[in-house]
Motif scaffolding. Structure first.
Motif, mmCIF file in Angstrom:
data_model
loop_
_atom_site.group_PDB
_atom_site.id
_atom_site.type_symbol
_atom_site.label_atom_id
_atom_site.label_comp_id
_atom_site.label_asym_id
_atom_site.label_seq_id
_atom_site.Cartn_x
_atom_site.Cartn_y
_atom_site.Cartn_z
ATOM 1 N N ARG A 75 15.698 2.269 -11.946
ATOM 2 C CA ARG A 75 14.774 2.055 -10.818
ATOM 3 C C ARG A 75 13.748 0.979 -11.186
ATOM 4 O O ARG A 75 13.464 0.080 -10.400
ATOM 5 C CB ARG A 75 14.087 3.372 -10.454
ATOM 6 N N PHE A 76 13.192 1.063 -12.383
ATOM 7 C CA PHE A 76 12.213 0.066 -12.834
ATOM 8 C C PHE A 76 12.813 -1.339 -12.815
ATOM 9 O O PHE A 76 12.215 -2.268 -12.279
ATOM 10 C CB PHE A 76 11.723 0.399 -14.249
ATOM 11 N N PHE A 77 13.999 -1.492 -13.395
ATOM 12 C CA PHE A 77 14.593 -2.822 -13.478
ATOM 13 C C PHE A 77 15.002 -3.347 -12.104
ATOM 14 O O PHE A 77 14.976 -4.547 -11.858
ATOM 15 C CB PHE A 77 15.762 -2.831 -14.464
ATOM 16 N N ILE A 103 12.597 3.789 -2.413
ATOM 17 C CA ILE A 103 12.775 2.707 -3.396
ATOM 18 C C ILE A 103 14.264 2.438 -3.614
ATOM 19 O O ILE A 103 14.677 1.285 -3.742
ATOM 20 C CB ILE A 103 12.083 3.055 -4.738
ATOM 21 N N ASP A 104 15.053 3.488 -3.617
ATOM 22 C CA ASP A 104 16.493 3.323 -3.852
ATOM 23 C C ASP A 104 17.204 2.576 -2.725
ATOM 24 O O ASP A 104 18.350 2.162 -2.873
ATOM 25 C CB ASP A 104 17.152 4.690 -4.093
ATOM 26 N N THR A 105 16.520 2.382 -1.575
ATOM 27 C CA THR A 105 17.141 1.675 -0.436
ATOM 28 C C THR A 105 16.653 0.232 -0.302
ATOM 29 O O THR A 105 17.061 -0.458 0.636
ATOM 30 C CB THR A 105 16.847 2.398 0.902
ATOM 31 N N ILE A 106 15.772 -0.228 -1.188
ATOM 32 C CA ILE A 106 15.189 -1.559 -1.002
ATOM 33 C C ILE A 106 16.247 -2.656 -1.019
ATOM 34 O O ILE A 106 17.218 -2.600 -1.747
ATOM 35 C CB ILE A 106 14.066 -1.880 -2.024
ATOM 36 N N ARG A 107 16.000 -3.640 -0.160
ATOM 37 C CA ARG A 107 16.842 -4.839 -0.084
ATOM 38 C C ARG A 107 15.957 -6.043 -0.369
ATOM 39 O O ARG A 107 14.834 -6.118 0.113
ATOM 40 C CB ARG A 107 17.448 -4.997 1.311
ATOM 41 N N THR A 108 16.485 -6.991 -1.102
ATOM 42 C CA THR A 108 15.739 -8.181 -1.499
ATOM 43 C C THR A 108 15.828 -9.278 -0.441
ATOM 44 O O THR A 108 16.638 -9.183 0.487
ATOM 45 C CB THR A 108 16.319 -8.725 -2.803
ATOM 46 N N THR A 156 13.096 4.181 5.582
ATOM 47 C CA THR A 156 12.117 5.266 5.444
ATOM 48 C C THR A 156 12.831 6.618 5.377
ATOM 49 O O THR A 156 14.032 6.717 5.654
ATOM 50 C CB THR A 156 11.151 5.293 6.637
ATOM 51 N N GLY A 157 12.041 7.642 5.063
ATOM 52 C CA GLY A 157 12.574 9.004 5.016
ATOM 53 C C GLY A 157 13.140 9.458 6.344
ATOM 54 O O GLY A 157 14.017 10.321 6.398
ATOM 55 N N THR A 158 12.667 8.842 7.449
ATOM 56 C CA THR A 158 13.171 9.218 8.782
ATOM 57 C C THR A 158 14.373 8.369 9.194
ATOM 58 O O THR A 158 14.867 8.489 10.312
ATOM 59 C CB THR A 158 12.058 9.078 9.842
#
Length: 197
Positions: A14-16, A111-116, A157-159
């Motif tokens: 997750r950090f990296f 955080i696990d769903t972030i897209r760059t 988001t969570g929703t």
């Protein structure tokens, strides 16, 4: 020299991933996602990241802030270990550290769903395929004219709603904001604007 890190955990990945998306991260942000200062030191000792100073717009002194950025060894490691092929350029450290802070303020599942930024441009292509020919032509023309600019990060988001985050600097004018708004409109997402300080 022997590697300090013997065991890898999901929090490391997750950090990296956050660092790859943002390009720079400060220790306070890393701490929020369960990375201790001693773990950061071990990443540095093992040669994956390095700590660098950067000037703050507030203070204008080179030593006023510190953040971590990837080393070449770190970029190779995350490609081999986590399949992270690309990392954000670390030039704009104050901006990038703020992007990391915004990401680290999300919950872990978000955080696990972030897209760059570069993944967001790929999302544009998928979205264009869903549109009618007229709409598609209009958006393709706007993209060609440079009227769209990818936001810093998109996450779910969570929703289950997708949301964008854009960290703004003093150099942003109406045109830059409009480019980000157009990105949000094409992807049908809201964009949150966060000033760099």
């Amino acid at each position: 020299m022997a590697q300090k890190i013997k065991h890898w955990y999901p929090k490391d990945e997750r950090f990296f991933k956050v660092l790859a998306c943002s390009g720079a991260i400060q220790s306070q942000s890393a701490n929020r996602i369960d990375i201790s200062n001693s773990r950061l030191k071990n990443y540095v000792r093992d040669g994956y990241i390095k700590e660098v100073p950067f000037p703050s717009g507030k203070h204008g002194q080179i030593e006023s802030n510190r953040c971590y950025i990837y080393t070449n060894k770190g970029k190779e490691m995350v490609r081999d270990r986590y399949g992270i092929e690309r990392v954000q350029n670390s030039n704009a450290m104050e901006h990038n550290s703020k992007v990391a802070e915004c990401i680290c303020n999300l919950n872990k599942s978000e955080i696990d769903t972030i897209r760059t930024e570069w993944e967001i441009r790929e999302m544009w292509e998928s979205r264009l395929d869903e549109l009618s020919e007229t709409e598609r032509d209009r958006w393709e023309e706007e993209i060609e004219k440079g009227l769209l600019s990818a936001v810093d990060v998109v996450y779910t988001t969570g929703t289950g709603d997708m949301t964008g985050i854009e960290v703004t600097t003093n150099s942003y004018g109406e045109a830059e904001i409009e480019q980000k708004e157009n990105c949000g409109e094409l992807l049908q997402i809201d964009v949150q604007y966060v000033p760099v300080r």
